[in-house]
Design an enzyme around this catalytic site. Structure first.
Site, PDB file in Angstrom:
ATOM      1  CE1 TYR A   1      -0.552   0.425 -11.707  1.00 42.87           C
ATOM      2  CE2 TYR A   1      -2.679   0.313 -12.818  1.00 42.87           C
ATOM      3  CZ  TYR A   1      -1.863  -0.019 -11.751  1.00 42.87           C
ATOM      4  OH  TYR A   1      -2.346  -0.775 -10.716  1.00 42.87           O
TER       5      TYR A   1
ATOM      6  CD  GLU B   1      -4.956  -2.745 -10.442  1.00 38.33           C
ATOM      7  OE1 GLU B   1      -5.142  -1.960 -11.408  1.00 38.33           O
ATOM      8  OE2 GLU B   1      -4.003  -2.625  -9.653  1.00 38.33           O
TER       9      GLU B   1
END
Length: 394
Positions: A98, A140
């Site tokens: 990310y 996640e």
């Protein structure tokens, strides 16, 4: 929740960002793959990149998330985030990725919008990004904890079944002889293969066997491109993979799963290869003795193109209160219908929970008909194979 200052800035700039989001995502991917070419070869779907669908999906998810933050500041769009997180988890996306996305996405925003990206604007959209990213990272993390962690496991092909001219079923068992974890009907696995040019590509395929079996079963349609590239992985699996070969599979993921009680009426509507998650659902319902009405609807080009048709019929017949309606564009047989799927004349029971899978126009049409028949929008659930362009266009 966005801070008040950021919310005001995002609201003021959302039209400009929204208008440019297609160009922003195009530049983002160009920058990302220039800096990290291994991601295109080893993680991202090269076909979706070539067709532009991944760019559309990313643009849609960012715009949808920002809009939700403005319209519902006290609610998190868990349904949208959960769908994305399941796909990411099946691919083994890690938290540090990310940061990489953030670097190249915000560089692309600055390139496209130029001087309009003041420090205040950059800070506001940075807040949007990290609200979304941190929510996905948290979901996640939970999915990885439940599944035993990211990564792919070696599975040996023990059987190959030619379902139709373009659909093959593969049955697989763990190459290490270890146990097979359970899954929820409707889920999928990621399958990793190394292509002839050395690229490692990953695709998702629905599990079509019954939950609880000692083997995994996937059914793969050979994707013929036409206006878009042929499916690299599906062609590889069809042409090269035989019993005794080994594939890499993730643990099961996916949020299109059966819910409700044995008294909940269900409708399972599919078209084409969208039949695959419905087979596992029907197998699960038959094994559990689901007693409420189940309406099975499927559309295909012809009976010969209807993959897993025998299983589709057999599982429906095992249920105490199920009706099956098959529609074919050509060569319809007695007991089936000619034409596209149409719910006119098909009873939809009060309190029905519906599951849809197939091409986007099909699912949009069925959703509209279901709502017209009184099904609550919250009770209509769908699965999109590939990037979620329903979200991108919603």
């Amino acid at each position: 929740m966005l801070t008040e200052q950021s919310a005001a800035t995002v609201r003021a700039t959302l039209p400009a960002v929204g208008a440019a989001i297609g160009e922003i995502t195009e530049r983002f991917y160009a920058r990302l793959f220039d800096a990290h070419p291994e991601l295109l070869r080893n993680l991202f779907n090269r076909g979706n990149q070539a067709a532009g669908t991944q760019k559309q999906a990313l643009a849609g998810s960012i715009a949808a998330f920002a809009t939700h933050l403005l319209d519902h500041p006290d609610q998190r769009p868990d349904a949208m985030l959960g769908r994305i997180a399941h796909k990411h988890a099946s691919l083994g996306v890690a938290p540090e990725q990310y940061d990489v996305v953030h670097e190249h996405l915000f560089a692309a925003i600055a390139e496209v919008l130029g001087e309009a990206v003041t420090p205040e604007v950059a800070a506001a959209w940075d807040e949007v990004y990290w609200l979304m990213a941190n929510a996905l990272i948290a979901i996640e993390k939970r999915l990885y904890e439940e599944s035993g962690g990211p990564g792919l496991r070696a599975w040996e092909v023990v059987e190959r079944v030619e379902e139709t001219a373009d659909v093959v079923t593969f049955r697989l068992r763990p190459a290490d002889g270890g146990p097979v974890a359970g899954f929820r009907a409707g889920q999928y696995v990621s399958v990793g293969v190394t292509l002839p040019d050395g690229a490692r590509q990953i695709r998702q395929y629905s599990l079509t066997g019954a939950p609880g079996e000692a083997v995994r079963q996937i059914s793969v349609k050979r994707v013929r491109g036409g206006a878009t590239p042929d499916g690299e992985v599906s062609h590889h699996l069809h042409a090269r993979v035989r019993p005794g070969d080994v594939l890499e599979l993730s643990e099961p993921y996916g949020d299109l799963v059966l819910a409700g009680t044995p008294d909940t009426p269900l409708l399972l509507a599919s078209a084409g290869i969208g039949v695959t998650p419905m087979i596992a659902m029907l197998a699960d319902l038959a094994a559990g003795g689901h007693r409420a009405p189940v309406t099975v609807v499927h559309g295909d080009r012809s009976p010969a193109d209807h993959a897993l048709r025998a299983a589709h019929t057999a599982y429906a017949e095992k249920l105490p209160d199920a009706t099956a309606h098959f529609f074919y564009e050509r060569d319809a047989e007695p007991g089936t219908r000619t034409g596209l799927v149409d719910l006119t004349g098909i009873a939809v029971h009060p309190g029905t929970r519906a599951y849809l899978c197939g091409p986007l126009p099909f699912m949009r049409a069925i959703r509209t008909q279901l709502i017209e028949k009184g099904v609550a929008p919250a009770d209509i659930h769908y699965e999109v194979f590939g990037p979620d362009l329903w979200l991108a266009q919603g």
